[in-house]
Design a protein around this motif. Structure first.
Motif, mmCIF file in Angstrom:
data_model
loop_
_atom_site.group_PDB
_atom_site.id
_atom_site.type_symbol
_atom_site.label_atom_id
_atom_site.label_comp_id
_atom_site.label_asym_id
_atom_site.label_seq_id
_atom_site.Cartn_x
_atom_site.Cartn_y
_atom_site.Cartn_z
ATOM 1 N N SER A 1 45.495 26.085 -49.837
ATOM 2 C CA SER A 1 44.280 25.320 -50.083
ATOM 3 C C SER A 1 44.628 24.051 -50.845
ATOM 4 C CB SER A 1 43.278 26.158 -50.887
ATOM 5 O OG SER A 1 43.842 26.560 -52.122
ATOM 6 N N LYS A 2 43.662 23.165 -50.996
ATOM 7 C CA LYS A 2 43.875 21.887 -51.651
ATOM 8 C C LYS A 2 44.237 22.086 -53.131
ATOM 9 C CE LYS A 2 41.537 17.473 -52.514
ATOM 10 N NZ LYS A 2 40.256 16.735 -52.372
ATOM 11 N N ILE A 3 45.168 21.274 -53.623
ATOM 12 C CA ILE A 3 45.535 21.322 -55.047
ATOM 13 C C ILE A 3 44.391 20.706 -55.849
ATOM 14 C CG2 ILE A 3 47.168 20.484 -56.794
ATOM 15 C CD1 ILE A 3 49.292 20.426 -54.572
ATOM 16 N N ARG A 4 43.846 21.479 -56.775
ATOM 17 C CA ARG A 4 42.637 21.056 -57.480
ATOM 18 C C ARG A 4 42.899 20.437 -58.859
ATOM 19 N NH1 ARG A 4 39.112 26.433 -57.209
ATOM 20 N NH2 ARG A 4 41.162 27.291 -57.735
ATOM 21 N N SER A 5 44.124 20.367 -59.283
ATOM 22 C CA SER A 5 44.411 19.794 -60.600
ATOM 23 C C SER A 5 44.026 18.322 -60.637
ATOM 24 C CB SER A 5 45.903 19.917 -60.915
ATOM 25 O OG SER A 5 46.296 21.269 -60.923
ATOM 26 N N PRO A 6 43.388 17.872 -61.720
ATOM 27 C CA PRO A 6 43.020 16.451 -61.845
ATOM 28 C C PRO A 6 44.253 15.565 -61.718
ATOM 29 C CG PRO A 6 41.964 17.755 -63.565
ATOM 30 C CD PRO A 6 42.937 18.658 -62.883
ATOM 31 N N LEU A 7 44.072 14.388 -61.175
ATOM 32 C CA LEU A 7 45.196 13.489 -60.923
ATOM 33 C C LEU A 7 45.961 13.115 -62.197
ATOM 34 C CD1 LEU A 7 43.691 11.046 -58.261
ATOM 35 C CD2 LEU A 7 45.416 12.811 -57.894
#
Length: 291
Positions: free
Chosen positions: A39-45
């Protein structure tokens, strides 16, 4: 599933090769961010790089013999050379590690020197000064059998330090074996930045040189309650009836042992035994009241 069984599941092996890094020090499992695999990496940039950062393995410092790169230096190396994250060739525990052979050689060197100079072990009376390791900041004792010889050689020692820009390190050979001062000024060779402070550093009643008390393990200065000496350790019933070398509260909390010296004090032994017994009774009584 154990390691041998994984061979029968090639898809799992392929998945772990893409997503996992396993070393004796850490296990890291990260998403690849590719769908439908993960799934998509959800950590803030703003924290993504930190979150996705692999933990580096120990890497030898090419400019500091016997020492390792600092964490930030090892991470920088891993950026330039990704394989460095899984390269275990520099592990201190590696079989056949040349550093182990070097340690043995340094230990033999120390033993031969004490025998040659007729020293009683590494006697605190022979400590003339200390130098500070530029890697770890620990105080390392400089020994000299005769005080007058040390005084005469102080200028040579200063020149030696200036020649290496003050980059003195734990276990460094001050003067080569062929140098005429090698028997006049020396430190233990069997030392690394992980080694505790020499017992010879600590003050003796019959030694004129008096040095500040520091933690036996990390070398930190301080006063009570941060730095605990025999008196404070006895108050906490931690001396086991011996004289103890200073230990800081941080090292004590991290599980470092109290270093004991000298002979057991039988009078103090009875006091600590009674104190421990009373403490146990009080704890038991408090637990009973709680019920």
């Amino acid at each position: 599933t154990n390691k041998d069984q994984l061979k029968d599941v090639p898809s799992m092996v392929a998945y772990m090769g893409e997503h996992c890094v396993i070393t004796p020090y850490s296990y890291s499992h990260q998403k690849c961010g590719k769908q439908p695999c993960c799934s998509k990496i959800r950590s803030p940039l703003d924290v993504k790089d930190l979150v996705m950062q692999r933990q580096p393995t120990p890497r030898l410092d090419p400019f500091g013999k016997g020492h390792f790169l600092r964490r930030e230096q090892a991470l920088e190396k891993a950026k330039q050379q990704p394989s460095a994250v899984t390269d275990l060739s520099d592990l201190p525990s590696a079989k056949g590690d040349p550093k182990k052979e070097e340690t043995k050689a340094h230990k033999k060197h120390d033993e031969a020197l004490t025998k040659e100079l007729g020293l009683k072990s590494w006697d605190a009376k022979r400590v003339r000064c200390f130098l500070v390791c530029y890697h770890c900041g620990k105080h390392r004792c400089i020994y000299s059998p005769v005080k007058e010889d040390y005084v005469a050689a102080k200028v040579a020692l200063q020149q030696k330090l200036e020649s290496v820009s003050g980059s003195f390190s734990c276990g460094d050979l001050l003067f080569d074996d062929s140098h005429h001062l090698r028997k006049v000024l020396f430190q233990k060779r069997n030392l690394t930045c992980e080694s505790p402070i020499d017992k010879g550093y600590y003050n003796k009643d019959d030694r004129r040189l008096k040095l500040d008390s520091i933690c036996i393990h990390c070398g930190e200065l301080g006063s009570s309650p941060f730095l605990l000496k025999t008196e404070q350790l006895r108050e906490h019933c931690m001396s086991d009836d011996y004289q103890c070398l200073p230990i800081c509260s941080s090292c004590l909390d991290s599980g470092r042992t109290v270093v004991k010296i000298g002979k057991k004090d039988q009078v103090q032994a009875k006091k600590e035994k009674v104190a421990k017994s009373e403490k146990a009774k009080a704890s038991k009584a408090s637990a009973s009241k709680g019920k």
